[in-house]
Scaffold this active site. Sequence first.
Site, short mmCIF file in Angstrom:
data_model
loop_
_atom_site.label_atom_id
_atom_site.label_comp_id
_atom_site.label_asym_id
_atom_site.label_seq_id
_atom_site.Cartn_x
_atom_site.Cartn_y
_atom_site.Cartn_z
N GLY A 36 0.84 -1.19 0.00
CA GLY A 36 0.00 0.00 0.00
C GLY A 36 0.88 1.25 0.00
CG HIS A 37 3.24 2.23 3.43
ND1 HIS A 37 3.26 1.09 4.21
CD2 HIS A 37 2.65 3.18 4.17
CE1 HIS A 37 2.70 1.35 5.38
NE2 HIS A 37 2.31 2.62 5.38
NE ARG A 187 -3.20 -0.35 14.25
CZ ARG A 187 -3.26 0.93 13.92
NH1 ARG A 187 -3.71 1.27 12.74
NH2 ARG A 187 -2.85 1.86 14.77
#
EC number: 6.3.2.1
Length: 288
Positions: A36-37, A187
């Site tokens: 995602g990053h 997470r």
Amino acid sequence: MIQIHTAKDIQNLMKNYRKEGKTIGFVPTMGFLHEGHMSLVEKARKDNDIVVMSIFVNPMQFGPGEDYEAYPRDIERDRQLAADGGVDVLFTPEPEEMYGQEPTVTASVKKRTAVLCGRSREGHFDGVATVLTKLFNLTSPTRVYFGMKDAQQVAVVDGLINDFFMDIELIPVETKREEDGLAKSSRNVNLRAEERQEAPALYQALQRGAELIRAGERDPEAVKREVRSILGKTSGVIDYAEIYSYPDLEMREPLTGKVIIAVAVQFSKARLIDNIIVDIPADQKEDL
Ligand code: PAF
């Protein structure tokens, strides 16, 4: 890739880039980087001359009893990923560097925070807005990149940039997902094996909600009931399953315009969030 630890050094370097007429794409993160990053970096790389990433687990956005200590960290791995992904400047300050003295001024977010994550995480978005104001001032970005997984954060950053006349373009980037639909998140590593199996239910519930709206359902309660019933089959505790206008995050009944269905589920050691945005055309009620 240059790694910088101090506010003064990054500010000076960025000022020089701006003087040279370079465009700067900024990707703020709390590290433990995942795809995602890296999709934010990829987009920033395409749009700008210089790509800056910050890795800073911001204590001000964690409330008492939240996972500040347990938040996953792996700076060596992150440094490698950032370099491989094309980051030019990596800013990794210590908390003392960002919050050294007792603050004189902090940001207080007035709207878009009384719902969703803001409701159950008091002060969270004040912490986000405060650290981002500092980071924006340090990095002088042309454009900033945020993942839509945190759609409420994107709405708050939109308000911050507009209200404070910041000369920065906000670029929201679509959520990256695992093959089974689970939104990528730092997470996810804190999920137990059986919870990991159940976690795709978040996206399934959102898709079902969106499907109902697309089929013409305009009663938010009916959509929420369906979303909750799917989430209720997991062992997690539903923190919220809501529908609001986007980006204002206000109740609309019947549903009209751009709406967000957003969910948060607390598993034993990980709280997962996800959302989907549905655009309801003004004069077309049955079919999108
Ligand atoms: O989304 C995050 O990782 C954080 O909220 C951010 C934007 C880096 C601010 O600390």
